[in-house]
Scaffold this active site. Structure first.
Site, PDB file in Angstrom:
ATOM      1  N   ASP A   1     -10.764   2.830   5.209  1.00 51.46           N
ATOM      2  CA  ASP A   1     -11.067   1.394   5.198  1.00 51.46           C
ATOM      3  C   ASP A   1     -12.572   1.124   5.152  1.00 51.46           C
ATOM      4  OD1 ASP A   1      -9.114  -0.627   5.232  1.00 51.46           O
ATOM      5  OD2 ASP A   1      -8.521  -0.158   7.292  1.00 51.46           O
TER       6      ASP A   1
ATOM      7  N   LYS B   1       0.841  -1.207   0.000  1.00 50.77           N
ATOM      8  CA  LYS B   1       0.000   0.000   0.000  1.00 50.77           C
ATOM      9  C   LYS B   1       0.874   1.253   0.000  1.00 50.77           C
ATOM     10  CE  LYS B   1      -3.649  -2.546   2.400  1.00 50.77           C
ATOM     11  NZ  LYS B   1      -4.359  -2.815   3.670  1.00 50.77           N
TER      12      LYS B   1
ATOM     13  N   GLN C   1      -4.057  -1.617  10.183  1.00 51.74           N
ATOM     14  CA  GLN C   1      -4.029  -2.915   9.506  1.00 51.74           C
ATOM     15  C   GLN C   1      -4.504  -4.039  10.433  1.00 51.74           C
ATOM     16  OE1 GLN C   1      -3.340  -3.388   6.251  1.00 51.74           O
ATOM     17  NE2 GLN C   1      -3.510  -5.599   6.325  1.00 51.74           N
TER      18      GLN C   1
HETATM   19  N1  GUN Z   1      -6.533  -6.845   6.694  1.00 56.59           N
HETATM   20  C1  GUN Z   1      -6.957  -7.558   5.626  1.00 56.59           C
HETATM   21  N2  GUN Z   1      -7.639  -6.752   4.774  1.00 56.59           N
HETATM   22  C2  GUN Z   1      -7.625  -5.513   5.328  1.00 56.59           C
HETATM   23  C3  GUN Z   1      -8.158  -4.252   4.923  1.00 56.59           C
HETATM   24  O1  GUN Z   1      -8.800  -4.093   3.874  1.00 56.59           O
HETATM   25  N3  GUN Z   1      -7.917  -3.213   5.767  1.00 56.59           N
HETATM   26  C4  GUN Z   1      -7.230  -3.349   6.928  1.00 56.59           C
HETATM   27  N4  GUN Z   1      -7.070  -2.284   7.688  1.00 56.59           N
HETATM   28  N5  GUN Z   1      -6.743  -4.508   7.340  1.00 56.59           N
HETATM   29  C5  GUN Z   1      -6.931  -5.579   6.530  1.00 56.59           C
END
Ligand code: GUN
Length: 263
Positions: A87, A20, A64
């Site tokens: 998110d 990311k 995350q």
């Molecule tokens: N862990 C797995 N997918 C995601 C996501 O889309 N966002 C976040 N913050 N954590 C994740």
């Protein structure tokens, strides 16, 4: 500025946040990653989130998942300001999606799957979609997206999970089958209707003595046997991952432009 928060050294989370960060840099989106030790108290994380909420230079905040066991995801995602919640996990954003109010942020992975379906020219209205998995990150919001009263949705959606009876027969009826159940190669050829669209969101690490690491990643779909039957299929790894990141970037730009309009 997009702020990533990572707790501890979970290898998968490191990789995901790293990807990311890289995409943000490529697009000219500033980002910063805050890493807290695994044992950090919840109150410390919440305090940091509150200070980021009130920082005018921070446009998006992403914590995350998965989080360490002593930390409540519910409380954490409730603490991120809804207008910085790129998110789409804050209850206000979740609620808006359920109500069909598209002014909030939509979770990135299901939004990415939807975009992939649309851009692949798949006519979603009237289809029978089956979503495997009832998680808050993929399964539940995916269902909410596909059943929106909208020309690019209007699907009839069935959400199946670990306690669903006759899950095979639900899958066999699906025009669109989206797997996010977290069981390696769960979807077999016998469960797929010929010509169906199969989207694999699962990422599972399984032991493999022939692999260098001693393990390898597989999806929730037995790709090799399902591919000849499916009309369209995404593999995993090598499938929807970049769509998740693209949607995160889209949400971040949206958050920043909304903040700019208000100031
Ligand atoms: N862990 C797995 N997918 C995601 C996501 O889309 N966002 C976040 N913050 N954590 C994740």
């Amino acid at each position: 500025m997009l702020v990533f928060i990572r707790m501890g050294e979970d290898p998968a989370s490191r990789v995901y946040v790293g990807m990311k960060e890289k995409t943000a840099a490529q697009l000219g989106i500033e980002s910063q990653t805050i890493v807290f030790p695994e044992a950090t108290a919840e109150s410390v994380l919440l305090e940091r989130l509150r200070s980021l909420n009130s920082d005018s230079q921070t446009h998006g905040i992403l914590v995350q998942a998965p989080l360490p066991k002593h930390i409540s995801e519910t409380i954490v995602y409730r603490t991120v300001a809804p207008q910085k919640d790129v998110d789409g996990f804050h209850p206000e954003n979740v609620g808006k999606l359920m109500l069909g109010d598209l002014s909030g942020f939509v979770p990135c992975t299901p939004a990415g799957v939807h975009e992939l379906l649309r851009r692949s020219g798949i006519e979603i209205p009237g289809t029978r979609a089956v979503v495997l998995g009832r998680g808050n990150i993929v399964g539940k919001p995916m269902t909410a997206i596909l059943l929106q009263k909208a020309p690019d949705a209007n699907s009839t959606v069935t959400l199946c999970h670990s306690r669903t009876l006759n899950i095979e027969s639900h899958c066999q009826a699906a025009d669109i089958l989206i797997a996010a159940i977290g069981v390696p190669e769960f979807v077999k050829a016998s469960m797929v209707k010929p010509g169906a669209v199969v989207i694999d969101v699962g990422v599972n690490r399984i032991p493999d003595p022939t692999a260098k690491k001693g393990s390898r990643l597989v999806g929730d779909v037995a790709f090799d046997e399902v591919q000849p039957i499916a009309g369209k299929i995404t593999p995993n790894p090598g499938g929807v991952g970049p769509m998740t990141i693209a949607m995160l970037m889209r949400n971040t730009v949206e958050a920043a432009s909304r903040m700019a309009q208000q100031s």
